[in-house]
Scaffold this motif. Structure first.
Motif, PDB file in Angstrom:
ATOM      1  N   LEU A   1       0.872  -1.141  -0.076  1.00  0.00           N
ATOM      2  CA  LEU A   1       0.145   0.058  -0.042  1.00  0.00           C
ATOM      3  C   LEU A   1       0.805   1.397   0.122  1.00  0.00           C
ATOM      4  N   LEU A   2       1.973   1.294   0.700  1.00  0.00           N
ATOM      5  CA  LEU A   2       2.763   2.446   0.927  1.00  0.00           C
ATOM      6  C   LEU A   2       3.287   2.671  -0.515  1.00  0.00           C
ATOM      7  N   VAL A   3       3.593   1.789  -1.455  1.00  0.00           N
ATOM      8  CA  VAL A   3       4.395   2.038  -2.672  1.00  0.00           C
ATOM      9  C   VAL A   3       3.332   2.506  -3.629  1.00  0.00           C
ATOM     10  N   GLU A   4       2.063   2.366  -3.281  1.00  0.00           N
ATOM     11  CA  GLU A   4       0.859   2.868  -4.233  1.00  0.00           C
ATOM     12  C   GLU A   4       0.786   4.164  -3.979  1.00  0.00           C
ATOM     13  N   SER A   5       1.123   4.809  -2.691  1.00  0.00           N
ATOM     14  CA  SER A   5       0.947   6.094  -2.262  1.00  0.00           C
ATOM     15  C   SER A   5       1.936   7.343  -3.039  1.00  0.00           C
ATOM     16  N   PRO A   6       1.343   8.349  -3.152  1.00  0.00           N
ATOM     17  CA  PRO A   6       2.231   9.339  -3.967  1.00  0.00           C
ATOM     18  C   PRO A   6       3.190   9.836  -2.954  1.00  0.00           C
ATOM     19  N   ALA A   7       2.860   9.604  -1.547  1.00  0.00           N
ATOM     20  CA  ALA A   7       3.931  10.053  -0.827  1.00  0.00           C
ATOM     21  C   ALA A   7       4.040   8.851   0.638  1.00  0.00           C
ATOM     22  N   GLY A   8       4.404   7.817   0.142  1.00  0.00           N
ATOM     23  CA  GLY A   8       4.448   6.958   1.270  1.00  0.00           C
ATOM     24  C   GLY A   8       5.734   7.142   2.276  1.00  0.00           C
ATOM     25  N   ALA A   9       5.466   6.989   3.586  1.00  0.00           N
ATOM     26  CA  ALA A   9       6.346   7.323   4.548  1.00  0.00           C
ATOM     27  C   ALA A   9       6.438   6.307   5.885  1.00  0.00           C
TER      28      ALA A   9
END
Length: 249
Positions: free
Chosen positions: A127-135
């Motif tokens: 899910l984080l890698v799908e985010s435009p700003a994963g953190a």
């Protein structure tokens, strides 16, 4: 799909974890509040967020269980369809002299701090890698850098979290996910303790230059900054929030 960015905060039922959840909510994120067993505390934080108009949900899960962590992330995905920020805050801070630290104390502390952060990071990755700003923001501790008496298991676990932060920063930067660590110093919180042993050594030997303890909100503000859009060029770092108790990298 939730339009707001979504954060998952582990160990969020009280103190620093609660402050982080509330701060992220006020910053405009939807928040999944994780607790292991203190359902009443977790639900109270969810209720506080809801009262502020923040989308929030309670996630009961033991972060030392890979299966439970995977189910928690699936719960967040099913509810909101995304996850943008993971805050690995869950920890144990048991104190005991070296001779009294049991095998269970050792393994349980490392499991909560290190296994928990690893399992959560791994489960959240798709899910984080799908985010435009994963953190990912890990919450460490002062004694990982200074050492302290009567905390060999805690110091070791928190020092390992710094290593995990740097390793994940290397692994995940090509995929657009930042990974950092916030290291609180002497913070004015109420802690449960199963030990009647003396106050940890660093409390006596190291005093903040600013002459006071920090607040959970001050730690939370640093976490929120690292999780936010203004810190997208920051990764693999340890941000010390200690009032000048420790001056180091």
């Amino acid at each position: 799909m939730q339009e707001k960015r979504v954060a998952l905060v582990t160990g969020a039922g009280r103190n620093i974890g609660r402050a982080i959840a509330l701060h992220l909510g006020r910053a405009g994120l939807a928040v999944a509040v994780n607790v292991r067993s203190s359902q009443a505390e977790g639900q109270a934080v969810v209720d506080e967020l809801t009262a502020l108009g923040v989308p929030a949900m309670l996630c009961m899960a033991d972060v030392t269980s890979r299966t439970a962590v995977q189910a928690m992330v699936e719960q967040v995905k099913a509810h909101w369809g995304r996850l943008d920020v993971l805050v690995n805050n869950a920890a144990i801070r048991h104190e005991a002299p070296l001779a009294d630290v049991t095998e269970s104390d050792w393994h349980t502390t490392l499991a909560v701090v290190l296994d928990g952060a690893f399992f959560c990071s791994q489960a959240a990755l798709p899910l984080l890698v799908e985010s435009p700003a994963g953190a990912i923001v890990n919450v460490g501790g002062l004694t990982a850098h200074t050492g302290a008496a009567d905390r060999v298991h805690v110091v070791t676990a928190k020092a390992g979290l710094v290593g995990l932060t740097r390793a994940l920063a290397h692994d995940l930067s090509p995929r657009g996910v930042t990974v950092n660590c916030v290291s609180p110093g002497m913070i004015d919180t109420v802690r449960r303790s199963s030990s009647s042993h003396a106050v940890p050594a660093h409390h006596a030997k190291h005093q903040p230059l600013l002459g006071r303890r920090g607040t959970a909100d001050e730690v939370a503000a640093s976490v929120a900054w690292l999780a936010g859009m203004e810190a997208r060029f920051v990764t693999g770092q340890v941000l010390h929030v200690n009032g000048g108790t420790y001056l180091g990298s």
